[in-house]
Design an enzyme around this catalytic site. Sequence first.
Site, mmCIF file in Angstrom:
data_model
loop_
_atom_site.group_PDB
_atom_site.id
_atom_site.type_symbol
_atom_site.label_atom_id
_atom_site.label_comp_id
_atom_site.label_asym_id
_atom_site.label_seq_id
_atom_site.Cartn_x
_atom_site.Cartn_y
_atom_site.Cartn_z
ATOM 1 C CB CYS A 45 -0.909 0.026 1.232
ATOM 2 S SG CYS A 45 -2.005 -1.383 1.341
HETATM 3 C C1 BEZ Z 1 0.621 -4.619 1.829
HETATM 4 O O1 BEZ Z 1 0.082 -3.568 1.538
HETATM 5 O O2 BEZ Z 1 1.820 -4.766 1.724
HETATM 6 C C2 BEZ Z 1 -0.173 -5.786 2.314
HETATM 7 C C3 BEZ Z 1 -1.344 -5.579 3.016
HETATM 8 C C4 BEZ Z 1 -2.050 -6.668 3.491
HETATM 9 C C5 BEZ Z 1 -1.598 -7.945 3.201
HETATM 10 C C6 BEZ Z 1 -0.451 -8.150 2.469
HETATM 11 C C7 BEZ Z 1 0.272 -7.054 2.008
#
Ligand code: BEZ
Length: 211
Positions: A45
């Site tokens: 994200c």
């Molecule tokens: C991420 O944004 O890196 C992420 C968020 C939830 C689960 C796996 C990755």
Amino acid sequence: MALRLGDIAPNFSANTTEGTIDFHQWLGDSWGVLFSHPADFTPVCTTELGTVARIKKEFEARNVKVIAVSVDPIESHQGWIKDINETQACTMNFPVIADEKRVVATAYDMIHPNADDKATVRSVFVIGPDKKIKLTLTYPASTGRNFLEILRVIDSLQLTAKHKVATPADWQHGKDCIVSPSVSDADAEKLFPKGFRKVKPYLRYTPQPNL
Ligand code: BEZ
């Protein structure tokens, strides 16, 4: 029920990192991209928000407003934005909705319980100036989105909203388009002064008409 193409994008009032907004009012006459994230302070994200901040001018050039949503609170977003700016060579420049009560997530069906019963998946909604949903995408948490692809589909959506063409696989701005199947050859001659190339009766190419 899941939202479908052509449905009105549900309106909502939300607390964001840029103040409270009424979504439809905030969109005004612009196109919009509403995209969700599983959670703040997560690696994928972080790269996604940084990427959108760096290319925001490209969205603006297409009269598109961008807005992100996650179910974490505003204070969390504010802290996370500092990290995004620090690590992604950007200055955050678009609002992030704090959807703690999952109002937006529920209205847009962004929680897919068989994937995760609390966090939102990576949804993308492209919304037209008529407030109708023009495109939806759903990615799992583990896969970051390609925002250049989202710009590419916006180019296609905006072009095909005005001209009787469709865009072929892997089309890019400036490349030949496909004459809409509903257009007869006689009408195509009038509509496309640059001409068209007939490969099959149903497969006709024409130069991008708005260039
Ligand atoms: C991420 O944004 O890196 C992420 C968020 C939830 C689960 C796996 C990755």
